[in-house]
Design a protein around this motif. Structure first.
Motif, short mmCIF file in Angstrom:
data_model
loop_
_atom_site.label_atom_id
_atom_site.label_comp_id
_atom_site.label_asym_id
_atom_site.label_seq_id
_atom_site.Cartn_x
_atom_site.Cartn_y
_atom_site.Cartn_z
N ALA A 14 10.22 -7.58 -5.04
CA ALA A 14 10.01 -8.06 -3.70
C ALA A 14 11.06 -9.03 -2.89
O ALA A 14 11.72 -9.56 -3.70
N GLY A 15 11.37 -8.70 -1.76
CA GLY A 15 12.46 -9.38 -0.97
C GLY A 15 13.70 -8.40 -0.97
O GLY A 15 14.58 -8.79 -0.37
N ASP A 16 13.70 -7.40 -1.73
CA ASP A 16 14.99 -6.70 -1.87
C ASP A 16 14.88 -5.56 -0.78
O ASP A 16 13.93 -5.71 -0.04
N SER A 17 16.02 -4.97 -0.46
CA SER A 17 16.38 -3.88 0.51
C SER A 17 16.52 -2.63 -0.05
O SER A 17 17.10 -2.36 -1.32
N LEU A 18 16.13 -1.44 0.65
CA LEU A 18 16.49 -0.18 0.22
C LEU A 18 16.51 0.74 1.65
O LEU A 18 16.04 0.26 2.74
N ARG A 19 17.71 1.61 1.40
CA ARG A 19 17.58 2.41 2.60
C ARG A 19 17.44 3.98 2.33
O ARG A 19 17.92 4.46 1.02
N LEU A 20 16.42 4.67 2.84
CA LEU A 20 16.24 6.10 2.75
C LEU A 20 16.86 7.03 3.62
O LEU A 20 17.19 6.43 4.65
N SER A 21 16.92 8.18 3.06
CA SER A 21 17.70 8.99 3.84
C SER A 21 17.19 10.14 3.95
O SER A 21 16.52 10.57 2.91
N SER A 84 13.51 -7.08 2.98
CA SER A 84 12.33 -8.03 2.72
C SER A 84 11.22 -7.18 2.22
O SER A 84 9.96 -7.34 2.80
N LEU A 85 11.52 -6.27 1.11
CA LEU A 85 10.29 -5.67 0.82
C LEU A 85 9.26 -6.15 0.24
O LEU A 85 9.62 -7.29 -0.67
N GLU A 86 8.07 -5.58 0.28
CA GLU A 86 6.80 -6.40 -0.19
C GLU A 86 6.01 -5.29 -0.93
O GLU A 86 6.33 -4.03 -0.87
N PRO A 87 5.32 -5.76 -1.86
CA PRO A 87 4.51 -4.98 -2.93
C PRO A 87 3.66 -3.91 -2.07
O PRO A 87 3.46 -2.65 -2.76
N GLU A 88 3.17 -4.30 -0.84
CA GLU A 88 2.35 -3.40 -0.07
C GLU A 88 3.21 -2.21 0.68
O GLU A 88 2.48 -1.50 1.22
N ASP A 89 4.32 -2.28 0.53
CA ASP A 89 5.38 -1.31 0.77
C ASP A 89 5.52 -0.29 -0.18
O ASP A 89 6.08 0.89 -0.03
N THR A 90 4.90 -0.51 -1.18
CA THR A 90 4.86 0.41 -2.40
C THR A 90 4.20 1.85 -1.72
O THR A 90 2.86 1.82 -1.52
N ALA A 91 4.72 2.89 -1.91
CA ALA A 91 3.98 4.17 -1.54
C ALA A 91 5.14 5.33 -1.77
O ALA A 91 6.38 5.26 -1.93
N ILE A 92 4.75 6.59 -1.40
CA ILE A 92 5.80 7.68 -1.35
C ILE A 92 6.09 7.75 0.17
O ILE A 92 5.31 7.88 1.11
N TYR A 93 7.48 7.81 0.58
CA TYR A 93 7.89 8.08 1.88
C TYR A 93 8.17 9.57 2.11
O TYR A 93 9.13 9.98 1.29
#
Length: 125
Positions: A14-21, A84-93
């Motif tokens: 939680a709080g980290d960042s990710l960049r999807l492509s 600022s990722l949150e546990p609620e962002d957990t998903a398949i994108y």
């Protein structure tokens, strides 16, 4: 044959960042729309963000505060910067694309012609 390929998912705190492509092949969507959807356990697939060929950005309510969508028409790619990722962002994108744009349906999964296989994002406490 059109292919959309996502990358960049992973396990973060939680709080980290990710960049999807998302890389598209087989055709361009410069006159269309590319979007990101996500599917979380127990929920329906939902729109997150999307972008038109000309750069117009669209976000789900609240997503624009932490997420930013980018597009490179020359490379035929789209990215999603998630902060600022949150546990609620957990998903398949999922990356999705369509040949046109309709302001009334860009959030509707069924309105998209092409889909990637998805990339898992897991956010832990």
């Amino acid at each position: 044959q059109v292919q959309l390929t996502e990358s960049g998912g992973g396990l973060v705190q939680a709080g980290d960042s990710l960049r999807l492509s998302c890389s598209a092949s087989g055709r361009t969507f410069i006159n269309g729309f590319m979007g990101w959807f996500r599917l979380a356990p127990g929920k329906e697939r939902e729109f997150v963000a999307g972008i038109r060929g000309g750069g117009g950005r669209y976000y789900a309510a609240g997503a624009g505060a932490r997420f930013t969508v980018f597009r490179d028409n020359g490379e035929n790619t789209m990215s999603l910067q998630m902060n600022s990722l949150e546990p609620e962002d957990t998903a398949i994108y999922y990356c999705a694309a369509r040949g046109g744009f309709d302001v009334n349906t860009y959030e509707v999964a069924g309105a998209y012609e092409f889909w990637g296989q998805g990339t898992q994002v897991t956010v832990s406490l």
